[in-house]
Design an enzyme around this catalytic site. Structure first.
Site, PDB file in Angstrom:
ATOM      1  N   ASN A  49      69.537  53.115  18.365  1.00 35.50           N
ATOM      2  CA  ASN A  49      70.606  52.203  17.949  1.00 35.50           C
ATOM      3  C   ASN A  49      71.767  53.075  17.476  1.00 35.50           C
ATOM      4  OD1 ASN A  49      72.297  50.363  16.748  1.00 35.50           O
ATOM      5  ND2 ASN A  49      70.878  49.784  15.101  1.00 35.50           N
ATOM      6  N   TRP A  50      72.799  53.152  18.305  1.00 30.03           N
ATOM      7  CA  TRP A  50      73.925  54.029  17.951  1.00 30.03           C
ATOM      8  C   TRP A  50      74.819  53.411  16.875  1.00 30.03           C
ATOM      9  CZ3 TRP A  50      76.229  56.764  22.935  1.00 30.03           C
ATOM     10  CH2 TRP A  50      75.287  57.695  23.408  1.00 30.03           C
ATOM     11  N   LYS A  51      74.609  52.139  16.548  1.00 28.24           N
ATOM     12  CA  LYS A  51      75.459  51.473  15.547  1.00 28.24           C
ATOM     13  C   LYS A  51      76.937  51.666  15.941  1.00 28.24           C
ATOM     14  CE  LYS A  51      71.701  52.056  12.316  1.00 28.24           C
ATOM     15  NZ  LYS A  51      71.244  52.162  10.935  1.00 28.24           N
ATOM     16  N   HIS A 108      69.423  42.825  12.950  1.00 28.92           N
ATOM     17  CA  HIS A 108      69.403  44.094  12.219  1.00 28.92           C
ATOM     18  C   HIS A 108      69.860  43.834  10.781  1.00 28.92           C
ATOM     19  CE1 HIS A 108      70.312  48.143  10.930  1.00 28.92           C
ATOM     20  NE2 HIS A 108      69.563  48.575  11.930  1.00 28.92           N
ATOM     21  N   GLU A 127      71.773  45.376   8.934  1.00 30.52           N
ATOM     22  CA  GLU A 127      73.216  45.546   8.724  1.00 30.52           C
ATOM     23  C   GLU A 127      73.975  44.299   9.167  1.00 30.52           C
ATOM     24  OE1 GLU A 127      73.480  49.340  10.714  1.00 30.52           O
ATOM     25  OE2 GLU A 127      72.274  50.207   9.102  1.00 30.52           O
ATOM     26  N   GLU A 162      62.020  47.454   9.851  1.00 22.32           N
ATOM     27  CA  GLU A 162      62.943  48.438   9.294  1.00 22.32           C
ATOM     28  C   GLU A 162      63.157  48.135   7.811  1.00 22.32           C
ATOM     29  OE1 GLU A 162      65.525  50.295  12.672  1.00 22.32           O
ATOM     30  OE2 GLU A 162      66.603  48.653  11.732  1.00 22.32           O
ATOM     31  N   GLY A 222      68.859  55.180   7.046  1.00 19.51           N
ATOM     32  CA  GLY A 222      69.944  56.121   6.773  1.00 19.51           C
ATOM     33  C   GLY A 222      69.820  56.859   5.464  1.00 19.51           C
ATOM     34  N   SER A 237      65.025  56.123   9.166  1.00 22.34           N
ATOM     35  CA  SER A 237      64.920  57.577   8.961  1.00 22.34           C
ATOM     36  C   SER A 237      63.860  58.243   9.825  1.00 22.34           C
ATOM     37  CB  SER A 237      64.698  57.895   7.475  1.00 22.34           C
ATOM     38  OG  SER A 237      65.806  57.467   6.706  1.00 22.34           O
ATOM     39  N   GLY A 254      68.085  55.347  14.428  1.00 16.96           N
ATOM     40  CA  GLY A 254      69.528  55.305  14.234  1.00 16.96           C
ATOM     41  C   GLY A 254      70.131  56.685  14.438  1.00 16.96           C
ATOM     42  N   GLY A 255      70.400  57.366  13.332  1.00 12.24           N
ATOM     43  CA  GLY A 255      71.124  58.631  13.363  1.00 12.24           C
ATOM     44  C   GLY A 255      70.571  59.646  14.361  1.00 12.24           C
TER      45      GLY A 255
HETATM   46  P1  13P Z   1      68.328  55.575  10.756  1.00  2.52           P
HETATM   47  O1  13P Z   1      67.342  56.092  11.780  1.00  2.52           O
HETATM   48  O2  13P Z   1      69.663  56.246  10.827  1.00  2.52           O
HETATM   49  O3  13P Z   1      67.718  55.520   9.394  1.00  2.52           O
HETATM   50  O4  13P Z   1      68.638  54.035  11.173  1.00  2.52           O
HETATM   51  C1  13P Z   1      67.577  53.194  11.442  1.00  2.52           C
HETATM   52  C2  13P Z   1      68.103  51.934  12.007  1.00  2.52           C
HETATM   53  O5  13P Z   1      68.695  51.132  11.311  1.00  2.52           O
HETATM   54  C3  13P Z   1      67.914  51.700  13.440  1.00  2.52           C
HETATM   55  O6  13P Z   1      68.242  50.394  13.782  1.00  2.52           O
END
Ligand code: 13P
Length: 251
Positions: free
Chosen positions: A11-13, A98, A100, A168, A174, A213, A234-235
């Protein structure tokens, strides 16, 4: 039921300009026949890059998806994107609910439910996200919260072929923090059982992803937990080397 084929999803957000598509090329080069036989890979870039990402990913075996969609197929919804548009651009999955989106855009379980139905209406797979906040975990409410999100967000008509669930924990996203393997095992076993009440026998074949993470150094432990059928990253999905190191735990 045999274990479902694992899915490692990125997920590149709100990260990545067109130049970042080179990372997908790099991932494709590393996604060799051996890995393809073991797991599926998915990248969900920002919506504006879905079409270009699908072009770059063509022939690599990497699927492309969206991070959100509107519940309706078309209409007067300025700035929104329909699931049908994701499909038309070459996407095959849509992340819905998600944390967010739930936090930043006030998305309720009912909204997430409608978006998941939209994804399936368009012939795509829905990745429905659930997870507790730090305060909810501290208060011992994790399973209550996750159970309520599952009940409210998952359409009963979904199947192992079109549903993926991602656990999640909000406090792990993050932050570099992760739950213990035992905590992940407890929540994932609970999700599997609750899914059975919602969609019936199909629950055994639904991929349950862990997210929050995930990185190369902890992926093997997290992916080794019972009822964890992959990761939502994510990251660490922004760089081909990190993402493919995570996928490599399935080799
Ligand atoms: P991180 O891997 O950056 O913690 O993000 C997880 C996430 O929200 C994937 O959707």
């Amino acid at each position: 039921m045999s274990r479902p084929t694992p899915l490692v999803a990125g997920n590149w957000k709100m990260n990545g300009l067109r130049a970042a598509l080179a990372e997908i090329t790099g991932m494709g080069q590393a996604y060799d026949a051996g890995l393809k036989s073991k797991l599926e890979l998915l990248i969900c870039p920002p919506a504006i890059l879905i079409g270009a990402a699908a072009d770059v990913a063509r022939g690599t075996g990497i699927a492309i998806g969206a991070q959100d969609c509107h519940a309706k197929a078309d209409g007067a919804h300025t700035g929104d994107i329909a699931a049908e548009m994701v499909a038309d651009a070459g996407g095959s999955f849509i992340i819905v609910g998600h944390s967010e989106r739930r936090a930043d855009h006030g998305e309720s379980d009912a909204v997430v439910h409608a978006k998941a139905q939209a994804a399936v209406r368009a012939g795509l797979k829905a990745i429905i996200c659930v997870g507790e906040t730090e305060a909810e975990r501290r208060a011992g409410k994790t399973l209550d919260v996750v159970g309520r999100q599952l009940d409210g967000s998952i359409p009963a008509s979904l199947t192992a072929a079109n549903l993926v669930v991602a656990y999640e924990p909000v406090w792990a996203i993050g932050t570099g923090l992760t739950p213990t393997a035992a905590d992940v095992a407890e929540v994932h076993a609970f999700i599997r059982q609750r899914l059975g009440q919602i969609i019936g026998k199909e629950a055994g074949g639904v991929r349950l992803l862990y997210g929050g993470s995930v990185k190369p150094s902890n992926a093997a432990e997290l992916m080794g937990v019972p009822n964890v059928d992959g990761a939502l990253v994510g990251g660490a999905s922004l760089k081909a080397s990190d993402f493919m190191a995570i996928a490599g735990v399935y080799r």
